[in-house]
Design a protein around this motif. Sequence first.
Motif, PDB file in Angstrom:
ATOM      1  N   HIS A  93       0.189  -0.433  -6.379  1.00 38.22           N
ATOM      2  CA  HIS A  93       0.899  -1.376  -5.507  1.00 38.22           C
ATOM      3  C   HIS A  93       2.217  -0.748  -5.083  1.00 38.22           C
ATOM      4  O   HIS A  93       2.895  -0.104  -5.884  1.00 38.22           O
ATOM      5  N   ILE A  94       2.567  -0.954  -3.818  1.00 36.04           N
ATOM      6  CA  ILE A  94       3.826  -0.445  -3.290  1.00 36.04           C
ATOM      7  C   ILE A  94       4.257  -1.355  -2.142  1.00 36.04           C
ATOM      8  O   ILE A  94       3.414  -1.848  -1.394  1.00 36.04           O
ATOM      9  N   MET A  95       5.542  -1.593  -2.035  1.00 39.51           N
ATOM     10  CA  MET A  95       6.058  -2.390  -0.918  1.00 39.51           C
ATOM     11  C   MET A  95       6.284  -1.473   0.275  1.00 39.51           C
ATOM     12  O   MET A  95       6.969  -0.458   0.165  1.00 39.51           O
ATOM     13  N   VAL A  96       5.681  -1.840   1.409  1.00 35.90           N
ATOM     14  CA  VAL A  96       5.838  -1.090   2.650  1.00 35.90           C
ATOM     15  C   VAL A  96       6.293  -2.075   3.712  1.00 35.90           C
ATOM     16  O   VAL A  96       5.546  -2.986   4.083  1.00 35.90           O
ATOM     17  N   ASP A  97       7.520  -1.911   4.175  1.00 37.16           N
ATOM     18  CA  ASP A  97       8.081  -2.820   5.174  1.00 37.16           C
ATOM     19  C   ASP A  97       7.897  -4.280   4.751  1.00 37.16           C
ATOM     20  O   ASP A  97       7.414  -5.114   5.518  1.00 37.16           O
ATOM     21  N   ASP A  98       8.223  -4.576   3.497  1.00 36.63           N
ATOM     22  CA  ASP A  98       8.166  -5.911   2.900  1.00 36.63           C
ATOM     23  C   ASP A  98       6.751  -6.472   2.752  1.00 36.63           C
ATOM     24  O   ASP A  98       6.564  -7.678   2.604  1.00 36.63           O
ATOM     25  N   ILE A  99       5.752  -5.620   2.776  1.00 36.30           N
ATOM     26  CA  ILE A  99       4.363  -6.041   2.569  1.00 36.30           C
ATOM     27  C   ILE A  99       3.817  -5.307   1.345  1.00 36.30           C
ATOM     28  O   ILE A  99       3.979  -4.091   1.214  1.00 36.30           O
ATOM     29  N   ASP A 100       3.167  -6.056   0.449  1.00 35.53           N
ATOM     30  CA  ASP A 100       2.543  -5.471  -0.737  1.00 35.53           C
ATOM     31  C   ASP A 100       1.260  -4.766  -0.311  1.00 35.53           C
ATOM     32  O   ASP A 100       0.320  -5.407   0.142  1.00 35.53           O
ATOM     33  N   GLU A 101       1.242  -3.461  -0.445  1.00 36.14           N
ATOM     34  CA  GLU A 101       0.087  -2.640  -0.069  1.00 36.14           C
ATOM     35  C   GLU A 101      -0.427  -1.916  -1.314  1.00 36.14           C
ATOM     36  O   GLU A 101       0.274  -1.829  -2.314  1.00 36.14           O
ATOM     37  N   ILE A 102      -1.643  -1.375  -1.213  1.00 36.10           N
ATOM     38  CA  ILE A 102      -2.160  -0.490  -2.252  1.00 36.10           C
ATOM     39  C   ILE A 102      -2.185   0.914  -1.666  1.00 36.10           C
ATOM     40  O   ILE A 102      -2.841   1.177  -0.663  1.00 36.10           O
ATOM     41  N   GLU A 103      -1.438   1.794  -2.322  1.00 43.16           N
ATOM     42  CA  GLU A 103      -1.288   3.167  -1.851  1.00 43.16           C
ATOM     43  C   GLU A 103      -2.232   4.092  -2.600  1.00 43.16           C
ATOM     44  O   GLU A 103      -2.408   3.986  -3.811  1.00 43.16           O
ATOM     45  N   ILE A 104      -2.844   5.012  -1.863  1.00 44.84           N
ATOM     46  CA  ILE A 104      -3.541   6.140  -2.469  1.00 44.84           C
ATOM     47  C   ILE A 104      -2.485   7.221  -2.645  1.00 44.84           C
ATOM     48  O   ILE A 104      -1.714   7.493  -1.721  1.00 44.84           O
ATOM     49  N   ALA A 105      -2.409   7.794  -3.830  1.00 42.19           N
ATOM     50  CA  ALA A 105      -1.364   8.773  -4.130  1.00 42.19           C
ATOM     51  C   ALA A 105      -1.979   9.961  -4.867  1.00 42.19           C
ATOM     52  O   ALA A 105      -2.884   9.783  -5.690  1.00 42.19           O
ATOM     53  N   TYR A 106      -1.479  11.144  -4.578  1.00 45.14           N
ATOM     54  CA  TYR A 106      -1.942  12.331  -5.283  1.00 45.14           C
ATOM     55  C   TYR A 106      -0.882  13.419  -5.188  1.00 45.14           C
ATOM     56  O   TYR A 106      -0.130  13.487  -4.218  1.00 45.14           O
ATOM     57  N   ALA A 107      -0.801  14.221  -6.215  1.00 45.62           N
ATOM     58  CA  ALA A 107       0.076  15.396  -6.241  1.00 45.62           C
ATOM     59  C   ALA A 107      -0.593  16.421  -7.145  1.00 45.62           C
ATOM     60  O   ALA A 107      -1.102  16.076  -8.213  1.00 45.62           O
ATOM     61  N   PHE A 108      -0.598  17.660  -6.689  1.00 53.12           N
ATOM     62  CA  PHE A 108      -1.277  18.727  -7.418  1.00 53.12           C
ATOM     63  C   PHE A 108      -0.331  19.861  -7.753  1.00 53.12           C
ATOM     64  O   PHE A 108       0.621  20.138  -7.014  1.00 53.12           O
TER      65      PHE A 108
END
Length: 178
Positions: A93-108
């Motif tokens: 979960h992440i807030m994007v422009d005051d909207i609760d979104e689900i983010e795909i995240a990755y770092a290698f």
Amino acid sequence: MNDDTPRKRRSVSTDHFSTDRLTAERLNESHLADLVALHQDPEVSRYLGGVRTAEVTKAYLATNMAHWDQHGFGLWALRTQDGAFAGRAGLRHIMVDDIDEIEIAYAFTRSAWGRGFASEIAVAMTRIGLSELALPSLVGIIYVGNVASRRVLEKSNYVLERNTNRHGEDVVIYRIGA
């Protein structure tokens, strides 16, 4: 979704999964040293908000472990077939422009770059998010200059939605829906 709306708790069937070349394990305390090394690499951290201290990474780990407890999904530590730490990836979960979104995240890790792992894990995260968790959509938030990550999401059928500014940085928002 506003804060008064109850959230349906969803969970992935297991804390572990595998792709063709990676294994994923729910993030836990044993991953701290690997995460610290990942976050202290200036090239890796260039598009993650900058190098993080060990203390900041420890807080990051605690926050992401709590996300699992609260939402039933989160970030996984990734390992190659030979057991080497390759990075981290997941849904959160992440807030994007005051909207609760689900983010795909990755770092290698840099040693994992250029081997197709990001595309492989993006496909897995998208399947988990849309099919197993039955989320309505996922977003990817990418620094404008991060051409490699933009290509990964575009190859994974994410659509460029808009440009915005987060924490003083120009980013693009990609989205995929169920």
